[in-house]
Write a protein that holds these residues in place. Structure first.
Motif, PDB file in Angstrom:
ATOM      1  N   ILE A   1      -5.671  -7.039   3.434  1.00 54.55           N
ATOM      2  CA  ILE A   1      -5.282  -6.314   2.145  1.00 54.55           C
ATOM      3  C   ILE A   1      -4.416  -7.129   1.262  1.00 54.55           C
ATOM      4  O   ILE A   1      -3.607  -7.583   1.801  1.00 54.55           O
ATOM      5  N   ASP A   2      -5.017  -7.509   0.099  1.00 53.73           N
ATOM      6  CA  ASP A   2      -4.514  -8.343  -0.888  1.00 53.73           C
ATOM      7  C   ASP A   2      -3.738  -7.631  -1.883  1.00 53.73           C
ATOM      8  O   ASP A   2      -4.310  -6.899  -2.590  1.00 53.73           O
ATOM      9  N   GLU A   3      -2.291  -7.747  -1.914  1.00 57.58           N
ATOM     10  CA  GLU A   3      -1.595  -7.419  -2.908  1.00 57.58           C
ATOM     11  C   GLU A   3      -1.614  -8.124  -4.356  1.00 57.58           C
ATOM     12  O   GLU A   3      -1.229  -7.553  -5.254  1.00 57.58           O
ATOM     13  N   SER A   4      -2.448  -9.062  -4.677  1.00 55.30           N
ATOM     14  CA  SER A   4      -2.598  -9.631  -5.885  1.00 55.30           C
ATOM     15  C   SER A   4      -3.729  -9.373  -6.795  1.00 55.30           C
ATOM     16  O   SER A   4      -3.612  -9.590  -8.000  1.00 55.30           O
ATOM     17  N   PHE A   5      -4.270  -7.835  -6.504  1.00 56.80           N
ATOM     18  CA  PHE A   5      -5.213  -7.307  -7.438  1.00 56.80           C
ATOM     19  C   PHE A   5      -4.413  -6.794  -8.634  1.00 56.80           C
ATOM     20  O   PHE A   5      -3.467  -6.327  -8.489  1.00 56.80           O
ATOM     21  N   ALA A   6      -4.975  -6.995  -9.706  1.00 58.05           N
ATOM     22  CA  ALA A   6      -4.226  -6.543 -10.718  1.00 58.05           C
ATOM     23  C   ALA A   6      -3.847  -5.096 -10.757  1.00 58.05           C
ATOM     24  O   ALA A   6      -2.650  -4.764 -11.408  1.00 58.05           O
ATOM     25  N   ASP A   7      -4.701  -4.180 -10.303  1.00 57.55           N
ATOM     26  CA  ASP A   7      -4.323  -2.864 -10.333  1.00 57.55           C
ATOM     27  C   ASP A   7      -4.438  -2.438  -8.686  1.00 57.55           C
ATOM     28  O   ASP A   7      -5.301  -2.175  -8.057  1.00 57.55           O
ATOM     29  N   PRO A   8      -3.159  -2.470  -7.941  1.00 61.50           N
ATOM     30  CA  PRO A   8      -3.184  -2.085  -6.634  1.00 61.50           C
ATOM     31  C   PRO A   8      -3.563  -0.596  -6.104  1.00 61.50           C
ATOM     32  O   PRO A   8      -3.877  -0.607  -5.005  1.00 61.50           O
ATOM     33  N   ARG A   9      -3.609   0.195  -7.123  1.00 63.91           N
ATOM     34  CA  ARG A   9      -4.240   1.550  -6.812  1.00 63.91           C
ATOM     35  C   ARG A   9      -5.689   1.467  -6.910  1.00 63.91           C
ATOM     36  O   ARG A   9      -6.236   2.284  -6.420  1.00 63.91           O
ATOM     37  N   SER A  10      -6.302   0.494  -7.189  1.00 60.00           N
ATOM     38  CA  SER A  10      -7.889   0.619  -7.465  1.00 60.00           C
ATOM     39  C   SER A  10      -8.444   0.299  -6.140  1.00 60.00           C
ATOM     40  O   SER A  10      -7.732  -0.433  -5.250  1.00 60.00           O
ATOM     41  N   CYS A  11      -9.583   0.752  -5.892  1.00 63.15           N
ATOM     42  CA  CYS A  11     -10.513   0.194  -4.781  1.00 63.15           C
ATOM     43  C   CYS A  11     -11.283  -0.929  -5.278  1.00 63.15           C
ATOM     44  O   CYS A  11     -12.697  -0.672  -5.745  1.00 63.15           O
ATOM     45  N   SER A  12     -10.815  -2.127  -4.855  1.00 62.55           N
ATOM     46  CA  SER A  12     -11.409  -3.263  -5.315  1.00 62.55           C
ATOM     47  C   SER A  12     -11.642  -4.141  -4.114  1.00 62.55           C
ATOM     48  O   SER A  12     -11.063  -3.941  -3.207  1.00 62.55           O
ATOM     49  N   VAL A  13     -12.773  -5.018  -4.161  1.00 65.01           N
ATOM     50  CA  VAL A  13     -13.190  -5.866  -3.275  1.00 65.01           C
ATOM     51  C   VAL A  13     -13.268  -7.047  -3.651  1.00 65.01           C
ATOM     52  O   VAL A  13     -14.144  -7.168  -4.702  1.00 65.01           O
ATOM     53  N   ARG A  14     -12.849  -8.277  -3.229  1.00 65.24           N
ATOM     54  CA  ARG A  14     -13.337  -9.497  -3.595  1.00 65.24           C
ATOM     55  C   ARG A  14     -13.738 -10.481  -2.536  1.00 65.24           C
ATOM     56  O   ARG A  14     -13.264 -10.673  -1.421  1.00 65.24           O
TER      57      ARG A  14
ATOM     58  N   TYR B   1     -13.672 -18.228   2.944  1.00 59.24           N
ATOM     59  CA  TYR B   1     -14.693 -17.113   3.377  1.00 59.24           C
ATOM     60  C   TYR B   1     -13.954 -16.054   3.722  1.00 59.24           C
ATOM     61  O   TYR B   1     -14.379 -15.354   4.975  1.00 59.24           O
ATOM     62  N   MET B   2     -13.203 -15.338   2.843  1.00 59.29           N
ATOM     63  CA  MET B   2     -12.516 -14.012   3.443  1.00 59.29           C
ATOM     64  C   MET B   2     -12.979 -13.013   2.295  1.00 59.29           C
ATOM     65  O   MET B   2     -13.625 -13.283   1.437  1.00 59.29           O
ATOM     66  N   VAL B   3     -12.908 -11.634   2.913  1.00 58.49           N
ATOM     67  CA  VAL B   3     -12.976 -10.721   1.892  1.00 58.49           C
ATOM     68  C   VAL B   3     -11.758 -10.063   2.082  1.00 58.49           C
ATOM     69  O   VAL B   3     -11.104  -9.740   2.833  1.00 58.49           O
ATOM     70  N   LEU B   4     -11.390  -9.961   0.460  1.00 56.69           N
ATOM     71  CA  LEU B   4     -10.079  -9.363   0.047  1.00 56.69           C
ATOM     72  C   LEU B   4     -10.260  -7.858  -0.400  1.00 56.69           C
ATOM     73  O   LEU B   4     -11.131  -7.551  -1.130  1.00 56.69           O
ATOM     74  N   VAL B   5      -9.484  -7.060   0.044  1.00 57.44           N
ATOM     75  CA  VAL B   5      -9.522  -5.485  -0.223  1.00 57.44           C
ATOM     76  C   VAL B   5      -8.249  -5.278  -1.126  1.00 57.44           C
ATOM     77  O   VAL B   5      -6.948  -5.772  -0.438  1.00 57.44           O
ATOM     78  N   SER B   6      -8.228  -4.566  -1.924  1.00 57.95           N
ATOM     79  CA  SER B   6      -7.038  -4.081  -2.614  1.00 57.95           C
ATOM     80  C   SER B   6      -6.237  -3.039  -1.697  1.00 57.95           C
ATOM     81  O   SER B   6      -6.818  -2.253  -1.036  1.00 57.95           O
ATOM     82  N   PRO B   7      -5.111  -2.757  -2.202  1.00 56.56           N
ATOM     83  CA  PRO B   7      -4.409  -1.859  -1.271  1.00 56.56           C
ATOM     84  C   PRO B   7      -4.669  -0.368  -1.668  1.00 56.56           C
ATOM     85  O   PRO B   7      -4.518   0.727  -0.876  1.00 56.56           O
ATOM     86  N   GLY B   8      -5.438  -0.129  -2.793  1.00 55.87           N
ATOM     87  CA  GLY B   8      -6.044   1.415  -3.030  1.00 55.87           C
ATOM     88  C   GLY B   8      -6.836   1.667  -2.071  1.00 55.87           C
ATOM     89  O   GLY B   8      -7.020   2.965  -1.805  1.00 55.87           O
TER      90      GLY B   8
END
Length: 90
Positions: free
Chosen positions: A44-57, A64-71
């Motif tokens: 769970i990556d805290e660096s997403f612009a909007d930590p409340r969003s449901c984002s995946v990178r 070779y990681m999948v980063l998910v936002s705290p949302g």
């Protein structure tokens, strides 16, 4: 979760196309329950612009990681709560 939404998001994880439902169940839920932590390549990556969003990178080389936002945490908590409440009312 598939019963509660009509969309699918696929990401490449460990060399395979995996939908988020499976990723969250197999690689997040199972790892947390059975091993007490998240896999090193699925943080769970805290660096997403909007930590409340449901984002995946999905990142390629070199990590070779999948980063998910705290949302996603809050989305999953809300889903579990509503499922439990619905079951109690049935």
């Amino acid at each position: 979760m598939k019963d509660s939404h009509d969309w699918t998001i696929n990401v490449e994880y460990r060399g395979e196309q995996v939908d988020l439902d499976l990723l969250f169940y197999k690689w997040m839920r199972c790892e947390l329950v059975h091993n007490g932590g998240l896999p090193v390549d699925l943080p769970i990556d805290e660096s997403f612009a909007d930590p409340r969003s449901c984002s995946v990178r999905a990142g390629g080389a070199p990590d070779y990681m999948v980063l998910v936002s705290p949302g996603w945490y809050w989305f999953l908590v809300g889903h579990v709560r509503s499922t439990v409440e619905q079951a109690a009312n049935d």
